[in-house]
Design a protein around this motif. Structure first.
Motif, PDB file in Angstrom:
ATOM      1  N   ASN A  61     -26.856 -39.230 -31.290  1.00  0.00           N
ATOM      2  CA  ASN A  61     -27.828 -39.122 -30.192  1.00  0.00           C
ATOM      3  C   ASN A  61     -27.586 -37.861 -29.370  1.00  0.00           C
ATOM      4  OD1 ASN A  61     -28.870 -41.578 -30.996  1.00  0.00           O
ATOM      5  ND2 ASN A  61     -27.856 -42.747 -29.381  1.00  0.00           N
ATOM      6  N   THR A  62     -26.317 -37.562 -29.108  1.00  0.00           N
ATOM      7  CA  THR A  62     -25.963 -36.371 -28.342  1.00  0.00           C
ATOM      8  C   THR A  62     -26.378 -35.114 -29.096  1.00  0.00           C
ATOM      9  OG1 THR A  62     -24.129 -37.512 -27.269  1.00  0.00           O
ATOM     10  CG2 THR A  62     -24.044 -35.106 -27.274  1.00  0.00           C
ATOM     11  N   LYS A  63     -26.093 -35.080 -30.375  1.00  0.00           N
ATOM     12  CA  LYS A  63     -26.449 -33.909 -31.196  1.00  0.00           C
ATOM     13  C   LYS A  63     -27.955 -33.678 -31.195  1.00  0.00           C
ATOM     14  CE  LYS A  63     -25.656 -31.762 -35.599  1.00  0.00           C
ATOM     15  NZ  LYS A  63     -25.921 -31.866 -36.989  1.00  0.00           N
ATOM     16  N   LEU A  64     -28.734 -34.738 -31.368  1.00  0.00           N
ATOM     17  CA  LEU A  64     -30.197 -34.618 -31.348  1.00  0.00           C
ATOM     18  C   LEU A  64     -30.690 -34.089 -30.006  1.00  0.00           C
ATOM     19  CD1 LEU A  64     -31.308 -37.875 -33.209  1.00  0.00           C
ATOM     20  CD2 LEU A  64     -31.551 -35.511 -34.018  1.00  0.00           C
ATOM     21  N   ARG A  65     -30.123 -34.599 -28.930  1.00  0.00           N
ATOM     22  CA  ARG A  65     -30.519 -34.153 -27.591  1.00  0.00           C
ATOM     23  C   ARG A  65     -30.221 -32.661 -27.407  1.00  0.00           C
ATOM     24  NH1 ARG A  65     -32.055 -36.285 -23.250  1.00  0.00           N
ATOM     25  NH2 ARG A  65     -31.735 -38.392 -23.989  1.00  0.00           N
ATOM     26  N   LEU A  66     -29.043 -32.234 -27.846  1.00  0.00           N
ATOM     27  CA  LEU A  66     -28.654 -30.829 -27.695  1.00  0.00           C
ATOM     28  C   LEU A  66     -29.497 -29.918 -28.575  1.00  0.00           C
ATOM     29  CD1 LEU A  66     -24.769 -31.156 -27.502  1.00  0.00           C
ATOM     30  CD2 LEU A  66     -26.397 -30.862 -25.619  1.00  0.00           C
ATOM     31  N   GLU A  67     -29.808 -30.354 -29.782  1.00  0.00           N
ATOM     32  CA  GLU A  67     -30.655 -29.550 -30.668  1.00  0.00           C
ATOM     33  C   GLU A  67     -32.051 -29.399 -30.080  1.00  0.00           C
ATOM     34  OE1 GLU A  67     -28.485 -30.563 -34.929  1.00  0.00           O
ATOM     35  OE2 GLU A  67     -30.304 -31.670 -34.369  1.00  0.00           O
ATOM     36  N   ALA A  68     -32.582 -30.483 -29.515  1.00  0.00           N
ATOM     37  CA  ALA A  68     -33.926 -30.439 -28.927  1.00  0.00           C
ATOM     38  C   ALA A  68     -34.002 -29.485 -27.744  1.00  0.00           C
ATOM     39  CB  ALA A  68     -34.357 -31.842 -28.499  1.00  0.00           C
ATOM     40  N   SER A  69     -32.890 -29.333 -27.031  1.00  0.00           N
ATOM     41  CA  SER A  69     -32.874 -28.428 -25.870  1.00  0.00           C
ATOM     42  C   SER A  69     -32.249 -27.067 -26.222  1.00  0.00           C
ATOM     43  CB  SER A  69     -32.132 -29.083 -24.702  1.00  0.00           C
ATOM     44  OG  SER A  69     -30.806 -29.382 -25.075  1.00  0.00           O
ATOM     45  N   HIS A  70     -31.978 -26.845 -27.504  1.00  0.00           N
ATOM     46  CA  HIS A  70     -31.424 -25.566 -28.002  1.00  0.00           C
ATOM     47  C   HIS A  70     -30.089 -25.222 -27.347  1.00  0.00           C
ATOM     48  CE1 HIS A  70     -35.280 -25.105 -29.954  1.00  0.00           C
ATOM     49  NE2 HIS A  70     -35.873 -25.280 -28.785  1.00  0.00           N
ATOM     50  N   MET A  71     -29.260 -26.232 -27.160  1.00  0.00           N
ATOM     51  CA  MET A  71     -27.947 -25.998 -26.559  1.00  0.00           C
ATOM     52  C   MET A  71     -26.796 -26.514 -27.425  1.00  0.00           C
ATOM     53  SD  MET A  71     -28.472 -26.470 -22.493  1.00  0.00           S
ATOM     54  CE  MET A  71     -29.525 -27.889 -22.498  1.00  0.00           C
ATOM     55  N   ASP A  72     -27.070 -26.797 -28.675  1.00  0.00           N
ATOM     56  CA  ASP A  72     -26.035 -27.349 -29.541  1.00  0.00           C
ATOM     57  C   ASP A  72     -24.887 -26.376 -29.786  1.00  0.00           C
ATOM     58  OD1 ASP A  72     -28.428 -26.306 -30.851  1.00  0.00           O
ATOM     59  OD2 ASP A  72     -27.369 -26.613 -32.747  1.00  0.00           O
ATOM     60  N   SER A  73     -25.127 -25.083 -29.629  1.00  0.00           N
ATOM     61  CA  SER A  73     -24.041 -24.111 -29.832  1.00  0.00           C
ATOM     62  C   SER A  73     -23.051 -24.098 -28.656  1.00  0.00           C
ATOM     63  CB  SER A  73     -24.614 -22.707 -30.025  1.00  0.00           C
ATOM     64  OG  SER A  73     -25.272 -22.281 -28.847  1.00  0.00           O
ATOM     65  N   ARG A  74     -23.405 -24.725 -27.562  1.00  0.00           N
ATOM     66  CA  ARG A  74     -22.548 -24.737 -26.371  1.00  0.00           C
ATOM     67  C   ARG A  74     -21.573 -25.907 -26.357  1.00  0.00           C
ATOM     68  NH1 ARG A  74     -26.887 -23.315 -21.554  1.00  0.00           N
ATOM     69  NH2 ARG A  74     -27.786 -21.488 -22.590  1.00  0.00           N
ATOM     70  N   ALA A  75     -21.710 -26.838 -27.308  1.00  0.00           N
ATOM     71  CA  ALA A  75     -20.896 -28.054 -27.291  1.00  0.00           C
ATOM     72  C   ALA A  75     -20.137 -28.235 -28.596  1.00  0.00           C
ATOM     73  CB  ALA A  75     -21.775 -29.274 -27.040  1.00  0.00           C
ATOM     74  N   LYS A  76     -18.983 -28.856 -28.460  1.00  0.00           N
ATOM     75  CA  LYS A  76     -18.199 -29.305 -29.610  1.00  0.00           C
ATOM     76  C   LYS A  76     -18.105 -30.814 -29.493  1.00  0.00           C
ATOM     77  CE  LYS A  76     -15.640 -25.034 -30.036  1.00  0.00           C
ATOM     78  NZ  LYS A  76     -14.353 -24.354 -29.989  1.00  0.00           N
ATOM     79  N   LEU A  77     -18.611 -31.504 -30.513  1.00  0.00           N
ATOM     80  CA  LEU A  77     -18.654 -32.956 -30.497  1.00  0.00           C
ATOM     81  C   LEU A  77     -17.483 -33.501 -31.302  1.00  0.00           C
ATOM     82  CD1 LEU A  77     -22.488 -33.473 -31.073  1.00  0.00           C
ATOM     83  CD2 LEU A  77     -21.250 -33.081 -28.928  1.00  0.00           C
ATOM     84  N   HIS A  78     -16.758 -34.441 -30.707  1.00  0.00           N
ATOM     85  CA  HIS A  78     -15.552 -34.990 -31.318  1.00  0.00           C
ATOM     86  C   HIS A  78     -15.687 -36.501 -31.489  1.00  0.00           C
ATOM     87  CE1 HIS A  78     -13.752 -31.088 -30.461  1.00  0.00           C
ATOM     88  NE2 HIS A  78     -14.108 -31.239 -29.188  1.00  0.00           N
ATOM     89  N   LEU A  79     -15.689 -36.956 -32.737  1.00  0.00           N
ATOM     90  CA  LEU A  79     -15.759 -38.378 -33.046  1.00  0.00           C
ATOM     91  C   LEU A  79     -14.339 -38.938 -33.034  1.00  0.00           C
ATOM     92  CD1 LEU A  79     -17.494 -40.834 -33.851  1.00  0.00           C
ATOM     93  CD2 LEU A  79     -17.174 -40.138 -36.240  1.00  0.00           C
ATOM     94  N   ILE A  80     -13.832 -39.140 -31.834  1.00  0.00           N
ATOM     95  CA  ILE A  80     -12.464 -39.611 -31.638  1.00  0.00           C
ATOM     96  C   ILE A  80     -12.337 -40.097 -30.193  1.00  0.00           C
ATOM     97  CG2 ILE A  80     -11.506 -37.377 -30.930  1.00  0.00           C
ATOM     98  CD1 ILE A  80      -9.074 -38.119 -32.814  1.00  0.00           C
ATOM     99  N   SER A  81     -11.356 -40.903 -29.944  1.00  0.00           N
ATOM    100  CA  SER A  81     -11.140 -41.425 -28.598  1.00  0.00           C
ATOM    101  C   SER A  81     -10.795 -40.311 -27.613  1.00  0.00           C
ATOM    102  CB  SER A  81      -9.997 -42.450 -28.629  1.00  0.00           C
ATOM    103  OG  SER A  81      -9.700 -42.880 -27.317  1.00  0.00           O
ATOM    104  N   HIS A  82     -11.265 -40.473 -26.399  1.00  0.00           N
ATOM    105  CA  HIS A  82     -11.011 -39.474 -25.357  1.00  0.00           C
ATOM    106  C   HIS A  82      -9.532 -39.315 -25.022  1.00  0.00           C
ATOM    107  CE1 HIS A  82     -12.519 -42.986 -22.637  1.00  0.00           C
ATOM    108  NE2 HIS A  82     -11.266 -43.197 -22.970  1.00  0.00           N
ATOM    109  N   ASP A  83      -8.698 -40.270 -25.407  1.00  0.00           N
ATOM    110  CA  ASP A  83      -7.268 -40.105 -25.127  1.00  0.00           C
ATOM    111  C   ASP A  83      -6.601 -39.097 -26.076  1.00  0.00           C
ATOM    112  OD1 ASP A  83      -7.218 -41.763 -27.395  1.00  0.00           O
ATOM    113  OD2 ASP A  83      -5.553 -42.974 -26.648  1.00  0.00           O
ATOM    114  N   GLN A  84      -7.387 -38.527 -26.978  1.00  0.00           N
ATOM    115  CA  GLN A  84      -6.902 -37.473 -27.880  1.00  0.00           C
ATOM    116  C   GLN A  84      -7.382 -36.084 -27.432  1.00  0.00           C
ATOM    117  OE1 GLN A  84      -4.707 -38.393 -30.379  1.00  0.00           O
ATOM    118  NE2 GLN A  84      -4.914 -40.323 -29.258  1.00  0.00           N
ATOM    119  N   VAL A  85      -7.825 -35.979 -26.202  1.00  0.00           N
ATOM    120  CA  VAL A  85      -8.433 -34.752 -25.683  1.00  0.00           C
ATOM    121  C   VAL A  85      -7.542 -33.519 -25.869  1.00  0.00           C
ATOM    122  CG1 VAL A  85      -7.680 -35.141 -23.292  1.00  0.00           C
ATOM    123  CG2 VAL A  85      -9.714 -33.763 -23.725  1.00  0.00           C
ATOM    124  N   GLU A  86      -6.233 -33.668 -25.713  1.00  0.00           N
ATOM    125  CA  GLU A  86      -5.340 -32.506 -25.783  1.00  0.00           C
ATOM    126  C   GLU A  86      -5.274 -31.894 -27.178  1.00  0.00           C
ATOM    127  OE1 GLU A  86      -2.659 -35.632 -27.358  1.00  0.00           O
ATOM    128  OE2 GLU A  86      -4.294 -35.588 -25.921  1.00  0.00           O
TER     129      GLU A  86
END
Length: 188
Positions: A61-86
């Motif tokens: 859903n996030t990827k589709l939203r970013l592609e629709a607004s032409h901002m997908d190059s500004r984000a890195k999407l991580h399919l992992i728990s937020h406690d792995q942020v480092e």
């Protein structure tokens, strides 16, 4: 002012004051991508938003939203728990946000939990640069939500005042466990 606004609108207004073009920020709970898209607008073409979620549906859903607004190059999407942020964010961050609870219109039995949220918040606080801002919106009306919110509350309450300024905002006379918004600024 706060009156007549949803908590998300309030923290978006605040984040606008602290996040600039070229900054690196973290959306610790990507969900349907609303915060990720908002942060992408703030960081511009030269910045980066790291968005985390454990659900494929959320990142799709996030990827589709970013592609629709032409901002997908500004984000890195991580399919992992937020406690792995480092593992994925190694530079100082200008800001972070968490929306605790479950994916809107998703499975309500998949929820954020204190066991991963607390380490993730600590790691984001450690990565936050001086003058940076953190926003945590706790939706706590679901099973396990109260425990998570209380753990977040305790962690933030114990932060040294000379290093962090923390505000807690809630609609005091609203029924049914209204969300609680925590605002954190790193002072030094």
């Amino acid at each position: 002012m706060f009156f007549g606004k949803r908590m998300v609108e309030i923290y978006h207004e605040i984040m606008q004051e602290y996040i600039n073009e070229g900054d690196t920020v973290v959306d610790a709970t990507a969900g349907n991508g609303f915060d990720t898209e908002f942060l992408c607008r703030l960081v511009g073409d030269s910045g980066c938003v790291h968005a985390f979620d454990i659900q494929k549906e959320a990142l799709a859903n996030t990827k589709l939203r970013l592609e629709a607004s032409h901002m997908d190059s500004r984000a890195k999407l991580h399919l992992i728990s937020h406690d792995q942020v480092e593992q994925y964010v190694r530079e100082p961050i200008a800001g972070f946000c968490f929306n605790l609870g479950y994916l809107p219109k998703g499975e309500d039995n998949v929820v954020t939990q204190a066991s991963t949220t607390i380490p993730a918040v600590r790691k984001c606080l450690n990565a936050l640069k001086i003058g940076g801002i953190g926003c945590i919106l706790a939706y706590w009306g679901h099973e396990g939500g109260r425990e998570e919110m209380e753990n977040v509350d305790e962690l933030l309450h114990e932060l040294p005042g000379k290093f962090y300024e923390v505000f807690r905002l809630e609609n005091h006379n609203r029924a049914n466990q209204p969300p609680i918004l925590y605002l954190i600024k790193k002072l030094r």
